[in-house]
Write an enzyme that holds these catalytic residues in place. Structure first.
Site, PDB file in Angstrom:
ATOM      1  N   GLY A  87       0.833  -1.190   0.000  1.00  0.00           N
ATOM      2  CA  GLY A  87       0.000   0.000   0.000  1.00  0.00           C
ATOM      3  C   GLY A  87       0.860   1.229   0.000  1.00  0.00           C
ATOM      4  N   ASP A 204       4.466   9.783  15.475  1.00  0.00           N
ATOM      5  CA  ASP A 204       3.325   9.610  14.570  1.00  0.00           C
ATOM      6  C   ASP A 204       2.428   8.489  15.068  1.00  0.00           C
ATOM      7  OD1 ASP A 204       2.890   8.933  11.006  1.00  0.00           O
ATOM      8  OD2 ASP A 204       1.741  10.166  12.402  1.00  0.00           O
TER       9      ASP A 204
END
Lengths: 947, 190
Positions: A87, A204
């Site tokens: 992805g 993150d």
């Protein structure tokens, strides 16, 4: 522009200095004026100016409009065989690949990244980051395997491939009840805590980065990767803010603002995840999905408690999924969980949990049903500790103290207790606020009065305040409702005040402001001056929380006037504390100090124990370099904490007092105090507490020249770090090793250790501490003769502070720079710096400051050729050092004196310094670096004499 | 996906011939590389968020793999391939920018030129840079090639040096000169 000589000329011109360059141009102009023009034009864009080709055309706004074609997937990248594409994440293409070596085959996730940067420095940094990430080993963190450039020239990162469902998917599919969701997050926090203890911040964190396997254990992905990529991007586009790689839904305020990220930023992101896990929505989901909307919400508003959000979404607060409710919930209350979540989500990083470990510990307490720190808050564990933990600067976190407007930890004296019990009956003309809002009478008492006289609005308000203080918010709301039924209630300011208080506790600041304003206006209109002080102070606190600082200040001033007018010392005390903090936050130190002193007086008059005031004032005195004034304050605090049975607070203050005593030139007392501090703090559950004390001990040992005592302390710090998963003890350990290396003369090792210490401390978000620690590094560089490096480190240290003026680090940075300037012959600059430090510097009660100043001034005097004055200053400093048992400083000063003699000749009638004696002594103590310098000096002066 | 042995051999021959000075071989090669790169680039670009980066070197290597497979070829030929790839990458971008401008103009929207991300300097349009680079190449061909290979294909210093058959120091100097020259040239525009 087409002359073929131009490139060569340009190259040559760059290597010349300005006058030679002008000459070149002038010469050129005679023969070929056009060429000269071109060259001049080129030179007006020196290499430091950005050029259009510095960036990359592959960034920016390329739309996918090129011809369609099947996805191109490479077959191999280095030793990784690509299986398929996984992805496209926020940072590039990710492939599932297999790594084949002789011994094994394993599955990895391969991410393609940009080249780290245009130069070797960037590549070196990249490799250093990679090494750190690869060293993280924890079952809850997907292993970072490799990173670099493949033989084909592609830059990549290889990570352990983890399959599973992401955090939210897992919770949804298994219909987990709240308790298990919290437990899941605790497991995540365990892993993050491990990384934080190694100084690695994720940056993150979001649910899609948490994979939960079939065993139900979560594993974190992409730890620390963000930073690696950031440094790759940094060299390209600074202005293109869109590119900053963050996930808006989970990013912390400081990330939006492009400020330094630390462990506390991870805490924020984890807070968002907790919020989402328990309420089903994100904290600012209502603002919209666009980055701009989220950014504004994050930076400006406060989220509502997660339980409220859940309720609003139609879910029962304890059951976000309408699934089976765990009847076995022995966990704490909804309010507890709300408080924990909101604490992690505070806009000001200083008010959140320090790191993942602290966050996790509070959640564990919630699960065990024990009292949770987020609610007992800073106060019970010593609100002043907020200031204490930020040495050298007054932290904005003191806003904590303003939050509920209830500032005093009122440990009631017996006189005060009686007053509280009596005060509920409304007198004919009450002179002061009818009860103490920060310590209202017990709920039962007020309930009893209400039973007798339900229209007693004073008792009603006292009840509301008490219930709010105890966290019984629902009941408080009900009590307000009852008051509202009483006829004529709308004319009683106390009712609005009470309702405002409830709103404040629920985190609804805007609503609270409305009520407080109404209460105030009614009190003014109806002539109820005794209420004004308290109402105004609470209103000011709310204004401050909403960011309206000017209005807050004005309100506090008005409150002060009101209370002074009617002589309500108790309310005045609260108001003055609030004023002090406002002034201090604005950097108005003197005003702040005056307010605090006045607050102490008011506390005395009203029988309150002013713990927070004492803590704040002691911290201010430390920053001002007035240990003499800080000492009595610290002693009062220690006394109080001993009586109150709070050993950890006592330990912390003892440590600070020890440093003050040392700074007053009383080393033996200091050592005793410090020993006591260590003993008290060893049992503290917070690993950082004892670290502070141990570090102080080590510093003292170093100063006294007892280097052999340092090693066991470093060992204990390392053990503490491992046991408690805290970064600070490890940071200190590295820093101490750096100092050891510097003393031994091993500058290369010292640099490595200092750099690692800085990294760890900054990762924890402690900038002030980092700056102070860095100054020792700068000193080491200066001592080794690398002035450029010393100046660089000083600059980096100062850059870590928001505002260096008035800070400890700022002061010592200036003295160091003055010294370096003088040694470089830049006397006017040195003199300017010395002057800017102020006339008090030479006679400062703080021995350290005086020493630093004298040494710097001596350097200036020596540079001016004024040997007599220089010697006098150095001798004075030497006396101070000897008196304070600062052996290392003593040796350094003697070396300076010896150098002075070598330069200017021995002083008339004074005993000559023997460099060879000095060398021997230094060696005996273990200060090898100095011994070498003494030896060099000895040799140089011998050869000079023999000439 | 890897090329058939004969196809790969064909490309190798073209490369070799081109290095030997055969202009038509070079053109044929260029067309092949161009087509391959466009295909790869488009698939990389599709689905990415705006502001996302491509992997220029990866593009080059992918193109290389597609056209030449695992064939062992002369390292000089390989270096030349990279140089060629750089040229084509430039073309790909320029074509794209032009097409985009044309489309926007047709739609009567304010033509948003393809602004390059620059480090603090004024935004520069790709087409302006392309034009300036062409100018530059007329007087300083080697330096212009350095820019092409470094800026469009992000090749490393050493690779560029091999391809152009000069020392890495020379490449560095060329780059420094080019930076200043192009900066000066583009400062004139509004």
């Amino acid at each position: 522009m087409s002359d073929e000589r131009l490139p060569e000329l340009y190259q040559r011109a760059l290597e010349l200095d300005a006058p030679a360059r002008d000459e070149l141009l002038a010469g050129l102009r005679r023969d070929s004026p056009e060429l000269a023009d071109e060259l001049e034009r080129l030179l007006s864009f020196p290499p430091s100016v950005p050029s259009p080709i510095d960036g990359s055309p592959w960034r920016g706004d390329l739309a996918p409009e090129l011809a369609a074609a099947p996805d191109a997937v490479p077959a191999r990248i280095g030793r990784y065989r690509i299986v398929r594409e996984l992805g496209r994440g926020g940072m590039g293409r990710v492939f599932l690949a297999e790594e084949e070596t002789e011994d094994f085959r394993r599955t990895v996730a391969l991410k393609l990244i940009d080249r780290p940067g245009p130069d070797e420095e960037a590549v070196r940094r990249f490799r250093a980051e990679v090494r750190i990430l690869a060293s993280l080993e924890h079952p809850g963190i997907a292993r970072f395997l490799d990173g670099g450039r493949s033989p084909e020239g592609v830059w990549f990162l290889a990570l352990e491939y983890v399959d599973g469902k992401d955090l939210l998917q897992h919770a949804r599919e298994f219909a987990l009840p709240v308790r298990e969701r919290v437990e899941l997050l605790v497991a995540v926090l365990d892993a993050v805590a491990y990384a934080h203890s190694r100084g690695v911040v994720h940056r993150d964190l979001k649910p899609s980065n948490v994979m939960v396997g079939s065993d139900g254990r979560p594993r974190l992905l992409d730890f620390g990767i963000s930073r690696v990529l950031d440094s790759a991007a940094a060299h390209v586009s600074v202005t293109n803010t869109d590119w900053r790689p963050l996930t808006p839904a989970y990013a912390s305020p400081e990330q939006f603002q492009g400020e330094r990220v630390s462990a506390r930023s991870d805490v924020y992101s984890l807070g968002v995840m907790l919020y989402e896990l328990i309420s089903g929505r994100r904290p600012f989901a209502s603002s919209g999905e666009s980055r701009v909307a989220i950014e504004r919400a994050v930076l400006e508003s406060d989220p509502e408690p997660p339980s409220t959000a859940a309720r609003r979404a139609g879910r029962r607060p304890t059951d976000p999924d309408d699934s089976r409710s765990s009847g076995a919930d022995r966990a704490g209350s909804v309010v507890d969980l709300d408080a924990i979540c909101l604490k992690a989500l505070r806009r000001d990083p200083g008010r959140r949990y320090d790191d993942a470990a602290a966050f996790r510990d509070d959640l564990r307490r919630y699960l065990a049903g024990t009292s949770v720190e987020a609610r007992t808050g800073g106060w019970a564990s010593g609100a002043g500790s907020v200031l204490r933990r930020h040495p050298g600067r007054l932290s904005i976190a003191v806003a904590l103290v303003l939050v509920a407007g209830l500032i005093a930890i009122a440990v009631a004296s017996s006189r005060h207790r009686d007053a509280g019990a009596r005060a509920v009956a409304p007198a004919a003309s009450p002179r002061i606020f009818p009860f103490d809002p920060s310590n209202p009478p017990p709920a039962q008492e007020s309930e009893r009065r209400l039973a007798e006289a339900p229209e007693d609005l004073v008792a009603g308000s006292a009840l509301v305040f008490r219930l709010a203080r105890d966290g019984r918010v629902e009941e408080a709301r009900i009590a307000v409702g009852r008051m509202r039924q009483v006829p004529g209630q709308e004319r009683e300011p106390l009712v609005d005040y009470a309702e405002g208080r409830v709103a404040s506790v629920e985190g609804e600041d805007q609503r609270a402001l409305v009520f407080y304003t109404r209460a105030r206006d009614r009190a003014l209109a109806d002539g109820r001056p005794e209420l004004l002080g308290a109402i105004r102070t609470s209103r000011a606190a709310t204004l401050s929380k909403l960011g309206q600082r000017e209005a807050s200040l004005a309100e506090l001033e008005a409150a002060r006037a009101d209370s002074e007018r009617i002589g309500d010392q108790r309310t005045l005390y609260r108001t003055l504390n609030g004023l002090a903090l406002e002034h201090l936050q604005r950097g108005e130190m003197d005003q702040g100090v005056d307010d605090l002193e006045a607050a102490l007086a008011a506390a005395e008059a009203s029988g309150v124990e002013p713990i927070v005031t004492l803590e704040n004032l002691a911290a201010v005195r430390a920053v001002q370099g007035r240990p003499d004034l800080g000492e009595p304050l610290a002693r009062r605090l220690i006394d109080h904490y001993q009586r109150a049975g709070r050993p950890f607070d006592e330990g912390e203050v003892s440590r600070n007092l020890a440093l003050m005593l040392r700074d007053l030139g009383r080393p033996e007392e200091a050592s005793v105090m410090l020993g006591r501090a260590v003993v008290l703090l060893r049992d503290s559950p917070h690993g950082n507490d004892v670290a502070d004390a141990l570090q102080a001990q080590a510093v003292v040992a170093l100063e006294e020249g007892r280097l052999e005592l340092v090693e066991p302390i470093v060992a204990e710090l390392e053990a503490t770090a491992t046991k408690s998963l805290k970064w600070l003890p490890l940071g200190y350990a590295h820093w101490l090793r750096g100092r050891q290396a510097a003393l031994a003369g091993d500058l290369a090792s010292a640099r490595r250790q200092f750099a690692e210490a800085r990294r760890l401390v900054l990762a924890g978000g402690e900038r002030d501490r980092a700056a102070l620690l860095d100054l020792a590094w700068a000193e080491a560089e200066a001592a080794a003769g690398d002035v450029a490096a010393a100046l660089r480190v000083v600059a980096e240290a100062l850059a870590e502070l928001e505002d260096p003026t008035g800070t400890e680090a700022g002061y010592f940075a200036e003295t160091l720079r003055a010294r370096l300037d003088a040694e470089a012959g830049l006397v006017p600059s040195a003199r300017d710096r010395l002057r800017a430090l102020g006339a008090e510097a030479a006679t400062s009660p703080s021995v350290r400051r005086r020493l630093a100043f004298l040494v710097a001034r001596a350097a200036a005097e020596a540079a001016e050729g004024r040997a007599v004055e220089a010697r006098a200053d150095l001798e004075a400093a030497l006396a101070l050092a000897r008196q304070g048992q600062r052996k290392l400083t003593e040796l350094e000063l003697r070396l300076e004196l010896a150098a002075l003699e070598a330069r200017f000749g021995p002083a008339a009638g004074a005993q000559a310094q023997s460099a060879s004696d000095l060398e021997r002594e230094a060696r005996a103590v273990g200060y090898l670096a100095l011994a070498e310098r003494a030896r060099a000096l000895d040799r140089a002066s011998r050869s000079a004499r023999s000439l | 996906m890897p090329p058939s042995p004969s196809a790969a051999a064909g490309v190798t021959q073209l490369l070799h011939a081109w290095r030997g000075g055969d202009g038509r071989a070079g053109e044929a090669l260029l067309e092949k590389v161009y087509a391959t790169l466009r295909r790869i680039a488009s698939s990389q670009l599709r689905g990415e968020r705006p502001g996302h980066t491509l992997q220029p070197t990866a593009l080059v290597h992918e193109a290389y793999l597609r056209l030449l497979g695992q064939q062992a070829i002369d390292w000089r030929d390989r270096a030349h391939f990279f140089g060629l790839a750089a040229v084509t990458m430039r073309r790909v971008l320029v074509d794209h920018a032009r097409a985009r401008n044309a489309r926007k103009r047709r739609r009567d929207e304010a033509a948003e030129p393809l602004t390059l991300a620059t480090q603090g300097g004024p935004g520069v349009e790709l087409l302006d840079l392309d034009r300036a680079l062409t100018d530059f190449a007329r007087s300083y061909p080697r330096q212009a090639k350095v820019v092409e290979m470094r800026y469009f294909a992000e090749l490393e210093l050493e690779e560029i040096a091999v391809c152009l058959d000069v020392s890495p120091t020379t490449v560095k100097r060329d780059w420094t000169f080019a930076r200043a020259w192009l900066r000066a040239a583009l400062a004139e525009r509004p």
